[in-house]
Design a protein around this motif. Sequence first.
Motif, PDB file in Angstrom:
ATOM      1  N   PHE A   1      55.725  20.693  15.518  1.00  0.00           N
ATOM      2  CA  PHE A   1      54.706  21.538  16.723  1.00  0.00           C
ATOM      3  C   PHE A   1      54.940  22.673  16.942  1.00  0.00           C
ATOM      4  O   PHE A   1      56.383  23.139  16.659  1.00  0.00           O
ATOM      5  N   VAL A   2      53.945  23.619  17.001  1.00  0.00           N
ATOM      6  CA  VAL A   2      54.378  24.934  17.516  1.00  0.00           C
ATOM      7  C   VAL A   2      53.423  24.986  18.832  1.00  0.00           C
ATOM      8  O   VAL A   2      52.039  24.806  18.531  1.00  0.00           O
TER       9      VAL A   2
ATOM     10  N   LEU B   1      58.465  27.206  17.921  1.00  0.00           N
ATOM     11  CA  LEU B   1      58.466  26.085  17.268  1.00  0.00           C
ATOM     12  C   LEU B   1      59.241  25.044  17.847  1.00  0.00           C
ATOM     13  O   LEU B   1      60.587  25.241  18.613  1.00  0.00           O
ATOM     14  N   ILE B   2      58.758  23.584  17.959  1.00  0.00           N
ATOM     15  CA  ILE B   2      59.201  22.853  18.542  1.00  0.00           C
ATOM     16  C   ILE B   2      59.872  21.728  17.698  1.00  0.00           C
ATOM     17  O   ILE B   2      59.301  21.074  16.790  1.00  0.00           O
ATOM     18  N   PRO B   3      61.343  21.334  17.809  1.00  0.00           N
ATOM     19  CA  PRO B   3      62.002  20.576  16.852  1.00  0.00           C
ATOM     20  C   PRO B   3      61.271  19.046  17.112  1.00  0.00           C
ATOM     21  O   PRO B   3      61.072  18.524  18.116  1.00  0.00           O
TER      22      PRO B   3
ATOM     23  N   ALA C   1      56.527  33.155   8.620  1.00  0.00           N
ATOM     24  CA  ALA C   1      56.113  34.290   9.332  1.00  0.00           C
ATOM     25  C   ALA C   1      56.469  34.146  10.873  1.00  0.00           C
ATOM     26  O   ALA C   1      57.047  34.981  11.273  1.00  0.00           O
ATOM     27  N   LEU C   2      56.014  33.068  11.378  1.00  0.00           N
ATOM     28  CA  LEU C   2      56.373  32.824  12.746  1.00  0.00           C
ATOM     29  C   LEU C   2      57.654  32.642  13.211  1.00  0.00           C
ATOM     30  O   LEU C   2      58.187  33.024  14.104  1.00  0.00           O
ATOM     31  N   ARG C   3      58.722  32.118  12.413  1.00  0.00           N
ATOM     32  CA  ARG C   3      60.007  32.209  12.492  1.00  0.00           C
ATOM     33  C   ARG C   3      60.545  33.565  12.803  1.00  0.00           C
ATOM     34  O   ARG C   3      61.507  33.924  13.355  1.00  0.00           O
ATOM     35  N   GLU C   4      60.062  34.448  11.755  1.00  0.00           N
ATOM     36  CA  GLU C   4      60.495  35.780  11.846  1.00  0.00           C
ATOM     37  C   GLU C   4      60.086  36.879  12.819  1.00  0.00           C
ATOM     38  O   GLU C   4      60.586  37.499  13.483  1.00  0.00           O
ATOM     39  N   HIS C   5      58.673  36.481  13.262  1.00  0.00           N
ATOM     40  CA  HIS C   5      57.815  37.244  14.051  1.00  0.00           C
ATOM     41  C   HIS C   5      57.077  36.132  15.003  1.00  0.00           C
ATOM     42  O   HIS C   5      55.999  35.805  14.771  1.00  0.00           O
ATOM     43  N   ALA C   6      57.655  35.962  16.500  1.00  0.00           N
ATOM     44  CA  ALA C   6      56.924  34.859  16.940  1.00  0.00           C
ATOM     45  C   ALA C   6      55.559  35.528  17.569  1.00  0.00           C
ATOM     46  O   ALA C   6      54.890  34.655  17.966  1.00  0.00           O
ATOM     47  N   ALA C   7      55.534  36.593  17.626  1.00  0.00           N
ATOM     48  CA  ALA C   7      54.279  37.344  18.267  1.00  0.00           C
ATOM     49  C   ALA C   7      53.040  37.143  17.057  1.00  0.00           C
ATOM     50  O   ALA C   7      53.256  37.073  15.986  1.00  0.00           O
TER      51      ALA C   7
ATOM     52  N   SER D   1      49.782  23.283  17.759  1.00  0.00           N
ATOM     53  CA  SER D   1      49.372  22.846  16.636  1.00  0.00           C
ATOM     54  C   SER D   1      50.518  22.247  15.943  1.00  0.00           C
ATOM     55  O   SER D   1      51.635  22.249  16.376  1.00  0.00           O
ATOM     56  N   LEU D   2      50.192  21.455  14.703  1.00  0.00           N
ATOM     57  CA  LEU D   2      51.207  20.951  14.083  1.00  0.00           C
ATOM     58  C   LEU D   2      51.273  21.442  12.899  1.00  0.00           C
ATOM     59  O   LEU D   2      50.171  21.797  11.951  1.00  0.00           O
ATOM     60  N   ILE D   3      52.432  22.014  12.350  1.00  0.00           N
ATOM     61  CA  ILE D   3      52.320  22.748  11.012  1.00  0.00           C
ATOM     62  C   ILE D   3      53.616  22.597  10.252  1.00  0.00           C
ATOM     63  O   ILE D   3      54.484  22.044  10.510  1.00  0.00           O
TER      64      ILE D   3
END
Length: 159
Positions: free
Chosen positions: A132-133, A99-101, A65-71, A54-56
Amino acid sequence: MTKVIQDTDSDACTLAQTLLKNARHAALAVMIEPGQPMVTRIALAQDMDGAPLSLISDLATHTRALREHAACSLLIGEPGEKGDVLAHPRLTLVAKAQLIPRDHADHDKRAAQYLEHNPKAKLYLGLGDFKFVRFDVQSALLNAGFGKAYHLTPADLAL
């Protein structure tokens, strides 16, 4: 006692692969704080190796939230226009977000592939806060309709 989870067969794998391949969006579940889940809708495509992508925006609550908890978890599948909404197939993915830089070596390849599936995302690609993620699937559950549940592995989802 009735067996709830069926033995995974090629039909289940094909259906799950089709749901994933055709998905243009998904419901994404994240933990915004311990004990506080949140669900949001995201656009979806597949990465070069078939992983959900996805593109976020960095500004979004789910990105923080995904930065803190990847699950996280994704729900894919659309109910049909008629009939019982629970009779239509859906796929739940249990994943870890990566997370893709923007400066990643494969960014342009991902962008081209993502735009094939979601052409209206071209606007977002030009904005500096979008990235992207990639969702690394750990396991999956396919509900193919009443009495048709299957546990799937990442290998079962590979095209």
